[in-house]
Design an enzyme around this catalytic site. Structure first.
Site, short mmCIF file in Angstrom:
data_model
loop_
_atom_site.label_atom_id
_atom_site.label_comp_id
_atom_site.label_asym_id
_atom_site.label_seq_id
_atom_site.Cartn_x
_atom_site.Cartn_y
_atom_site.Cartn_z
N ASP B 383 0.83 -1.19 0.00
CA ASP B 383 0.00 0.00 0.00
C ASP B 383 0.87 1.25 0.00
OD1 ASP B 383 -2.93 0.82 0.52
OD2 ASP B 383 -1.84 1.97 2.05
N GLU B 412 1.35 -0.61 -5.08
CA GLU B 412 0.14 0.19 -5.26
C GLU B 412 0.54 1.66 -5.23
OE1 GLU B 412 -3.71 2.10 -3.38
OE2 GLU B 412 -1.65 2.22 -2.71
#
Lengths: 665, 665
Positions: B383, B412
């Site tokens: 993330d 990401e």
């Protein structure tokens, strides 16, 4: 645990640094007074703002200077610095998180959103304090004062106005947290030459043909008498083929015949006899003293003498006797002469760079160059550099330039592109090109875009020759005097550096040895020549005029801003050269057809010329003296090869000064 | 005197080596079984012929292998090698003067010119002798025999025929003079991953929404019951948002509201509570034992579990108490929460990578990854990697892959291009892309050409997501079910790797939080969801069909041969993917307009497809089952979004086998 020497807190990365040749293995080139524009992608993780600068220094100095970089968008930054002296510089890029700028721009958003910024102001004061610790003098005083005001002002409004003062931003920016500065790991090099590396006008001449008496071998004394003639045409380099003793064994006769007659003078590139080798003067030309006198006389005429470095020997060269280990010996005990099977060149012995004694060979050859440097020579035209190892040249030129930073080397290589470009990378200051064989609009456009609008421009400096003693191009053979004018204009305006082999060129000599050959008939390479320099049809005045235009227009003295413009006639080529500041704009239109008048429309990229599509502008033909009032990009041109096959237009923009007679500047 | 360590006799230079990322600073990527094609400019001074080869080795092995390079023209050479196991390989290029080949080709010219070659044959024998000294076994015997024959054959004709034997050329070529071999100085790296790095099909799912009882929080046990459903659609990676304890302080309520209700479940990305941090399991999901059981059950369905690495904490995370030094403290003594002024994210504490204790922080975070590796996890979706330093990721991924070469990391990052590409360079195996915002033909063509037809293809592996819990693109909001089909087909055929966030995707959920927002209304990020997986209109069968096509067609399992073809309608996009050997050719035509039937002509680049303009070929629509007989480049297509907005055509070439019923192969 990460390696101790890397500080993981350095968050800024620097990549895509340009210019950078082969990962920094090779230097870019500049001349004194030019600038180096450096670009890089500089960014960090997260949302903090970054700042960066170009850092640069003279390689032989400890004093490091820097220049701030400006944001171009998409994480790209640009900075520049000027190189002031002929020596090697280094440059790299530093980047860091700009804590103060990040904090400041967030503060503005917080204030706009009406947030309480009391704590933020304390954070800002801490950043300023860190800067103040590094600062001294006025900066330190200013920062201390700002900190005090930040703390002591009565209300938040007053404090924030202190925090947002533009001067504070500037001063803090000068003191980034050194510990967290990222530095691009490569120390990129710029070799800075004197101006002649970029802008030079060469005249090649065989000294032995300078005698006023057709029956006599020319001498350096005769050459001195020729200097006013060469200088009057506006040249600034006079280049002499090898001036060393010429071998006797296997000497070539006239027109390269295998058996020489007793009075044949031989090729100057067949170096070495019992009278000496690469450090000796051919006795028929005079003495070393005569040569030095000639060099000095040339200087008096604004001409710098360039000599030829041709590292090859005849059988009679002293090396062939004293250093058999520098030549290849065949199994039958004979020495290996040059061959390109099935052709044999018995008059030339190539040096064997794979010899186990290569160290001594390299040293000796460096000694040759140093010898001529000691005689005052600073320009060397190197014959066939592509037949000696690249590493040898890299070492030789590097060594010599350390001691003589003003020395220049011109590479005579007509071979595959990678080989020519590699020679430029390893250090040659200028390079011969394929210009002699690029005749059509497409050929010229493609080739000059390749060498002036790609990375090549950083290290490959073209020197354009419409002819050489080895090359009489077909275009000159068939096109007559107009062809010589066309090729001369192209060379002198496409190239900031060019040269001609004279007087063959200005006298439009164009008879080949045989059909399909690029060799001259009765080539001066193998015999003496005697010419009438005042012959009708000589291009000497034409050459003088164009060289004067080159001297008066700085746009023509660099190749960096060459740009081609469209034409609707394939026989018309159009290009411009400009100074960076567009204060001098030269537009050249050439009729490439030596046989017919050609006319057509040119389509100018006005933007690149700084011209306004909505106002008229004037083109003043420095060659034909005509003046043309043009408007917009499309303009009509008609050129007749017999009279003048080209316009060399100085473009003048419309000005509004109605009190001045000259409306165009 | 040149430096002693450089052998000036090494005359071959090697430059322009590709692939090479940032001067070799970063590795290229491959998967097991792929080949690395290496090109380089290899040349020398003079006229000798050169030879070269790619040299490569497993980084952890001493065994060096090599592969010959072939001449492409213009001094360019190409070679290749295959990477067989998931580990780091190194490669470089070696080049040398091919003395035997140079000698041999000159010999042929000499013979043709009728020259005496007795001495030449002795020179050749010496070269063979030098090779023989290095050879052993059969090669040595063969070379000795050839030398003897060269010496002992009666006449020159017999000797030259020995010298010119093709086998002799091959054998001598294997033994270049090692002393004079030039080696490219960089040891370039290839990180070799398992196949899933290149070809993977992802399904993202919130475990807590898997309960069959709408009133109850889902558990890993519930997730196991969901596995057959996910597997039936043909996915092979099941990715779970963070599974760790969720913080209470500043917990967000439904629709990201600032004040949570007591029964609000919070965002899984708000990691850490008194129940633990990044190495703990959220108690409402079950135990670590339950998780391991789920991972094992998924494996039984052909699904590999990927977990989320989100290096950030809530106020309640154990780190916030035990390691205040890893967070930034404000001047008022409070801990710094995340902000993007004027926005404040009080529920999230960013880790301070500029902390003086960064060493310990890095170690701890590596420990988190190692912990989950020990639980059997081999895929991590990371993330917001772009908010942590690049050097941290480079170190972390490098360290982890040394121990677990089969681990994969998906980045990401939706941020600036340079930042995303740098993350790929430092080691991420796959990357999110801008695909979600590329809708038109031009946008898709430009973007996919950028990432698959430039140097990026060497290290940036796109993973295409038509939706994520954070991104409900406008195209899906307004285009209804056909829009979901269009975006799914594009993702699954443009990208060898893609993923969807389900069941939101297959159920075509498309209500935004508000107009102009890409957030889902009642986002699953802040609440439990209960859905009818058998709802009418579900795309599950459609998805299953396309995933089956992907599995059956190797052309769709790589992005290296993606090529766009022309169409005369901007709503029609046409592209192909092929295997290197053209044994599998897939042509995709998509109607990008979810509202109207679109028709037009496509213009195929037949050459790239290995199709013959003079023969008919068949397109078999693997999606709609239609078969089209086409001829030549231009062909008509008509697509209706409500039924099937695309063709996925397997192209079959005409064959001449008339005894076989299937004329197309």
């Amino acid at each position: 645990m990460p390696e101790e020497q890397v500080d993981g807190r350095r968050r800024v990365v620097i990549e895509g640094v340009r210019p950078e040749i082969d990962c920094g293995q090779f230097a870019i080139k500049r001349v004194v007074g030019e600038s180096v524009v450096v670009e890089a992608d500089v960014f960090a993780d997260g949302h903090d703002q970054v700042a960066c600068r170009v850092v640069y220094w003279r390689e032989n100095s400890k004093e490091v200077e820097s220049s701030p970089m400006k944001f171009l968008g998409n994480d790209r930054w640009r900075g520049e610095f000027c190189v002031a002296s002929p020596e090697k510089y280094r440059y790299t890029v530093e980047g860091w998180i700009d804590r103060f700028q990040s904090w400041r721009s967030e503060l503005i958003k917080r204030i706009a959103a009406g947030q309480d910024v009391e704590v933020e102001l304390l954070i800002g004061a801490k950043i300023i304090e860190d800067a103040a610790k590094q600062a001294s003098g006025e900066d330190a005083k200013f920062l201390r004062r700002s900190i005090n005001r930040l703390r002591e002002e009565k209300d938040v409004e007053s404090k924030t106005s202190v925090a947002l003062e533009p001067e504070l931003l500037d001063v803090v920016a000068r003191y980034p947290d050194r510990e967290l500065v990222s530095r691009y790991e490569k120390h990129l090099a710029v070799v800075v030459d004197r101006e002649k590396a970029r802008f030079s006008t060469w005249y090649e001449m065989f000294p032995r043909s300078c005698s006023p008496d057709p029956a006599r071998h020319g001498t350096f004394r005769d050459c001195e008498a020729r200097l006013p003639y060469v200088a009057s045409m506006g040249f600034d380099v006079i280049y002499l083929p090898p001036i060393h003793p010429i071998g006797h064994t296997f000497r070539k006769g006239k027109n390269n015949s295998i058996s020489a007659q007793p009075d044949d003078v031989g090729s100057p590139w067949a170096i070495g006899s019992e009278e000496g080798g690469h450090k000796s003067i051919h006795p028929q030309l005079g003495t070393l003293e005569d040569f030095r006198h000639f060099v000095s006389a040339a200087k008096g005429h604004g001409l710098e003498v360039a000599i030829d470095i041709a590292f090859q020997c005849t059988m009679d060269h002293p090396y062939a006797k004293q250093h058999r280990e520098w030549f290849r010996t065949r199994p039958d005990g004979t020495i290996q002469y040059a061959e390109n099977p099935p052709k044999k060149y018995q008059d030339i012995l190539p040096l064997d760079f794979e010899s186990p004694e290569w160290h001594a060979l390299w040293d000796e050859l460096r000694g040759v160059v140093l010898f001529w440097l000691e005689q005052g020579i600073r320009i060397f035209r190197v014959d066939n550099p592509h037949t000696k190892p690249f590493s040898f040249w890299e070492w030789l030129i590097g060594q010599v330039k350390e001691q003589y930073p003003d020395v220049l080397f011109l590479a005579e290589a007509f071979t595959r592109p990678h080989v020519m470009y590699r020679l430029a990378k390893v250090g040659f200051s200028q390079s011969y090109t394929y210009f002699a064989w690029r005749n059509t609009k497409d050929e010229l456009t493609d080739y000059f875009n390749e060498i002036t609008n790609t990375e090549l421009r950083e290290y490959f400096r073209p020197n354009l020759w419409p002819n050489t003693p080895d090359i009489l191009p077909e275009f000159l053979q068939v096109g007559g005097r107009p062809a010589f004018m066309i090729r001369f204009i192209l060379a002198a305006t496409l190239g900031a550096s060019y040269g001609i082999y004279g007087p063959a060129f200005e006298l439009c000599e164009n008879t080949p040895y045989e059909s399909g050959s690029e060799e001259y008939l009765n080539s001066e390479k193998y015999e003496l020549k005697h010419r009438d320099l005042d012959a009708a049809g000589s291009l000497k005045d034409f050459i003088a005029r164009i060289n004067r235009i080159r001297k008066e227009n700085p746009a023509l003295q660099s190749d960096r801003n060459l740009r081609f413009h469209g034409t609707d006639n394939p026989s018309l080529i159009c290009y411009s050269k400009t100074t960076d500041d567009l204060s001098n704009i030269i537009l050249v239109v050439v009729n490439l057809d030596p046989s017919h008048t050609q006319a057509g429309w040119i389509d100018l990229d006005l933007n690149s010329l700084g011209l306004d599509a909505d106002h008229a502008f004037q083109g003043h033909d420095l060659l034909g003296e005509g003046r043309y009032l043009w408007h917009g990009a499309r303009n009509y041109v008609e050129l007749t090869p017999e009279s003048l096959p080209a316009h060399i237009l100085q473009m003048r923009r419309w000005t509004r000064t109605e009190h001045d007679f000259d409306y165009y500047l």
